[in-house]
Design a protein around this motif. Structure first.
Motif, PDB file in Angstrom:
ATOM      1  N   ILE A 137     -49.138  13.428  62.045  1.00  0.00           N
ATOM      2  CA  ILE A 137     -48.309  13.774  63.200  1.00  0.00           C
ATOM      3  C   ILE A 137     -49.185  14.052  64.427  1.00  0.00           C
ATOM      4  O   ILE A 137     -48.768  13.793  65.549  1.00  0.00           O
ATOM      5  N   GLU A 138     -50.400  14.540  64.212  1.00  0.00           N
ATOM      6  CA  GLU A 138     -51.316  14.743  65.334  1.00  0.00           C
ATOM      7  C   GLU A 138     -51.702  13.399  65.963  1.00  0.00           C
ATOM      8  O   GLU A 138     -51.708  13.264  67.192  1.00  0.00           O
ATOM      9  N   GLN A 139     -52.011  12.421  65.125  1.00  0.00           N
ATOM     10  CA  GLN A 139     -52.333  11.082  65.637  1.00  0.00           C
ATOM     11  C   GLN A 139     -51.128  10.486  66.367  1.00  0.00           C
ATOM     12  O   GLN A 139     -51.289   9.836  67.407  1.00  0.00           O
ATOM     13  N   ALA A 140     -49.940  10.713  65.833  1.00  0.00           N
ATOM     14  CA  ALA A 140     -48.720  10.205  66.474  1.00  0.00           C
ATOM     15  C   ALA A 140     -48.518  10.837  67.846  1.00  0.00           C
ATOM     16  O   ALA A 140     -48.144  10.156  68.806  1.00  0.00           O
ATOM     17  N   ALA A 141     -48.772  12.133  67.960  1.00  0.00           N
ATOM     18  CA  ALA A 141     -48.608  12.822  69.241  1.00  0.00           C
ATOM     19  C   ALA A 141     -49.555  12.243  70.293  1.00  0.00           C
ATOM     20  O   ALA A 141     -49.154  11.985  71.437  1.00  0.00           O
ATOM     21  N   ILE A 142     -50.791  12.008  69.906  1.00  0.00           N
ATOM     22  CA  ILE A 142     -51.774  11.432  70.831  1.00  0.00           C
ATOM     23  C   ILE A 142     -51.375  10.009  71.222  1.00  0.00           C
ATOM     24  O   ILE A 142     -51.379   9.641  72.405  1.00  0.00           O
ATOM     25  N   ARG A 143     -51.004   9.183  70.230  1.00  0.00           N
ATOM     26  CA  ARG A 143     -50.626   7.788  70.481  1.00  0.00           C
ATOM     27  C   ARG A 143     -49.377   7.700  71.353  1.00  0.00           C
ATOM     28  O   ARG A 143     -49.334   6.957  72.340  1.00  0.00           O
ATOM     29  N   GLU A 144     -48.337   8.444  70.988  1.00  0.00           N
ATOM     30  CA  GLU A 144     -47.081   8.378  71.747  1.00  0.00           C
ATOM     31  C   GLU A 144     -47.280   8.810  73.202  1.00  0.00           C
ATOM     32  O   GLU A 144     -46.726   8.199  74.112  1.00  0.00           O
ATOM     33  N   THR A 145     -48.091   9.840  73.412  1.00  0.00           N
ATOM     34  CA  THR A 145     -48.346  10.296  74.782  1.00  0.00           C
ATOM     35  C   THR A 145     -49.052   9.210  75.578  1.00  0.00           C
ATOM     36  O   THR A 145     -48.682   8.923  76.730  1.00  0.00           O
ATOM     37  N   MET A 146     -50.041   8.562  74.980  1.00  0.00           N
ATOM     38  CA  MET A 146     -50.764   7.485  75.659  1.00  0.00           C
ATOM     39  C   MET A 146     -49.829   6.308  75.936  1.00  0.00           C
ATOM     40  O   MET A 146     -49.809   5.767  77.052  1.00  0.00           O
ATOM     41  N   GLU A 147     -49.060   5.898  74.927  1.00  0.00           N
ATOM     42  CA  GLU A 147     -48.179   4.740  75.093  1.00  0.00           C
ATOM     43  C   GLU A 147     -47.095   4.969  76.138  1.00  0.00           C
ATOM     44  O   GLU A 147     -46.704   4.053  76.850  1.00  0.00           O
ATOM     45  N   GLU A 148     -46.593   6.203  76.231  1.00  0.00           N
ATOM     46  CA  GLU A 148     -45.466   6.477  77.119  1.00  0.00           C
ATOM     47  C   GLU A 148     -45.872   6.923  78.519  1.00  0.00           C
ATOM     48  O   GLU A 148     -45.075   6.805  79.454  1.00  0.00           O
ATOM     49  N   THR A 149     -47.104   7.458  78.656  1.00  0.00           N
ATOM     50  CA  THR A 149     -47.493   8.019  79.951  1.00  0.00           C
ATOM     51  C   THR A 149     -48.829   7.522  80.481  1.00  0.00           C
ATOM     52  O   THR A 149     -49.119   7.720  81.664  1.00  0.00           O
ATOM     53  N   GLY A 150     -49.682   6.977  79.616  1.00  0.00           N
ATOM     54  CA  GLY A 150     -51.024   6.602  80.030  1.00  0.00           C
ATOM     55  C   GLY A 150     -51.981   7.781  80.055  1.00  0.00           C
ATOM     56  O   GLY A 150     -53.108   7.657  80.540  1.00  0.00           O
ATOM     57  N   VAL A 151     -51.554   8.916  79.526  1.00  0.00           N
ATOM     58  CA  VAL A 151     -52.382  10.119  79.515  1.00  0.00           C
ATOM     59  C   VAL A 151     -52.978  10.308  78.123  1.00  0.00           C
ATOM     60  O   VAL A 151     -52.253  10.276  77.118  1.00  0.00           O
ATOM     61  N   THR A 152     -54.293  10.495  78.077  1.00  0.00           N
ATOM     62  CA  THR A 152     -54.983  10.784  76.827  1.00  0.00           C
ATOM     63  C   THR A 152     -55.084  12.295  76.685  1.00  0.00           C
ATOM     64  O   THR A 152     -55.557  12.979  77.604  1.00  0.00           O
ATOM     65  N   ILE A 153     -54.624  12.809  75.531  1.00  0.00           N
ATOM     66  CA  ILE A 153     -54.658  14.249  75.300  1.00  0.00           C
ATOM     67  C   ILE A 153     -55.589  14.584  74.145  1.00  0.00           C
ATOM     68  O   ILE A 153     -55.888  13.738  73.304  1.00  0.00           O
ATOM     69  N   THR A 154     -56.033  15.822  74.136  1.00  0.00           N
ATOM     70  CA  THR A 154     -56.937  16.315  73.112  1.00  0.00           C
ATOM     71  C   THR A 154     -56.608  17.783  72.839  1.00  0.00           C
ATOM     72  O   THR A 154     -55.733  18.354  73.503  1.00  0.00           O
ATOM     73  N   ASP A 155     -57.321  18.389  71.910  1.00  0.00           N
ATOM     74  CA  ASP A 155     -57.152  19.813  71.594  1.00  0.00           C
ATOM     75  C   ASP A 155     -55.698  20.178  71.316  1.00  0.00           C
ATOM     76  O   ASP A 155     -55.164  21.145  71.870  1.00  0.00           O
ATOM     77  N   LEU A 156     -55.062  19.409  70.447  1.00  0.00           N
ATOM     78  CA  LEU A 156     -53.658  19.647  70.125  1.00  0.00           C
ATOM     79  C   LEU A 156     -53.455  20.988  69.432  1.00  0.00           C
ATOM     80  O   LEU A 156     -54.247  21.395  68.588  1.00  0.00           O
ATOM     81  N   VAL A 157     -52.351  21.628  69.793  1.00  0.00           N
ATOM     82  CA  VAL A 157     -51.916  22.862  69.151  1.00  0.00           C
ATOM     83  C   VAL A 157     -50.439  22.683  68.819  1.00  0.00           C
ATOM     84  O   VAL A 157     -49.634  22.375  69.711  1.00  0.00           O
ATOM     85  N   LYS A 158     -50.086  22.866  67.539  1.00  0.00           N
ATOM     86  CA  LYS A 158     -48.667  22.799  67.178  1.00  0.00           C
ATOM     87  C   LYS A 158     -48.039  24.135  67.556  1.00  0.00           C
ATOM     88  O   LYS A 158     -48.470  25.181  67.094  1.00  0.00           O
ATOM     89  N   ILE A 159     -47.025  24.083  68.426  1.00  0.00           N
ATOM     90  CA  ILE A 159     -46.409  25.317  68.905  1.00  0.00           C
ATOM     91  C   ILE A 159     -45.037  25.574  68.312  1.00  0.00           C
ATOM     92  O   ILE A 159     -44.525  26.687  68.423  1.00  0.00           O
ATOM     93  N   ALA A 160     -44.444  24.565  67.687  1.00  0.00           N
ATOM     94  CA  ALA A 160     -43.106  24.756  67.114  1.00  0.00           C
ATOM     95  C   ALA A 160     -42.770  23.592  66.189  1.00  0.00           C
ATOM     96  O   ALA A 160     -43.438  22.555  66.195  1.00  0.00           O
ATOM     97  N   GLU A 161     -41.739  23.802  65.399  1.00  0.00           N
ATOM     98  CA  GLU A 161     -41.104  22.749  64.603  1.00  0.00           C
ATOM     99  C   GLU A 161     -39.606  22.977  64.679  1.00  0.00           C
ATOM    100  O   GLU A 161     -39.155  24.131  64.771  1.00  0.00           O
TER     101      GLU A 161
END
Length: 153
Positions: A61-85
């Motif tokens: 799910i961490e890889q998915a969050a990074i990929r989806e953000t890049m695909e949808e916005t062009g923004v590369t993110i790092t240092d992920l923190v899960k804040i909720a489910e």
């Protein structure tokens, strides 16, 4: 844990504890603020929303969050923190992990999938936005945004 109905009448269970809902998250949502503005995207059908989607086969799910953000916005993110489910109970019940993180890079001319790219809005602009996706109108979204602000980059 918070329980409420979303705008479509589905029962939602939201928690800020990891793996507390008894269902594995295979969907992701990325809620982050950078330089005082929220990272959003314009979905062609639903409207303005935070980036997110489904994890692909073999993808964390961490890889998915990074990929989806890049695909949808062009923004590369790092240092992920899960804040909720949260789990949405409907005809096709699913669990979504909510992440925040840090902006590493912004591609000004990205190859986009399913969206029209990054939209950066202040909290006031987001609160007044008339084009929000129904996903953005649930009771829990305000609380999720508050949690994400604690990690603003």
């Amino acid at each position: 844990m918070l329980t409420f109905n979303d705008v479509n009448g589905g029962r939602v269970e939201l928690t800020f504890e990891d793996n507390h809902l008894g269902m594995e998250a295979r969907h992701v949502l990325v809620v982050l603020k950078y330089n005082g503005k929220w990272l959003l995207t314009q979905h062609s059908i639903r409207g303005i929303e935070f980036p997110g989607g489904k994890a692909e086969e073999g993808e964390s799910i961490e890889q998915a969050a990074i990929r989806e953000t890049m695909e949808e916005t062009g923004v590369t993110i790092t240092d992920l923190v899960k804040i909720a489910e949260y789990v949405v109970h409907s005809d096709s019940t699913f669990c979504k992990a909510v992440f925040t993180g840090k902006v590493m890079q912004i591609d000004e001319q990205p190859m986009l999938h399913e969206t029209e790219g990054a939209i950066w809005l202040t909290s006031d602009e987001l609160n007044r936005c008339a084009e929000l996706s129904f996903h953005m109108k649930g009771t829990g979204m305000e609380i999720i945004r508050e949690r994400a602000e604690e990690h603003e980059s």
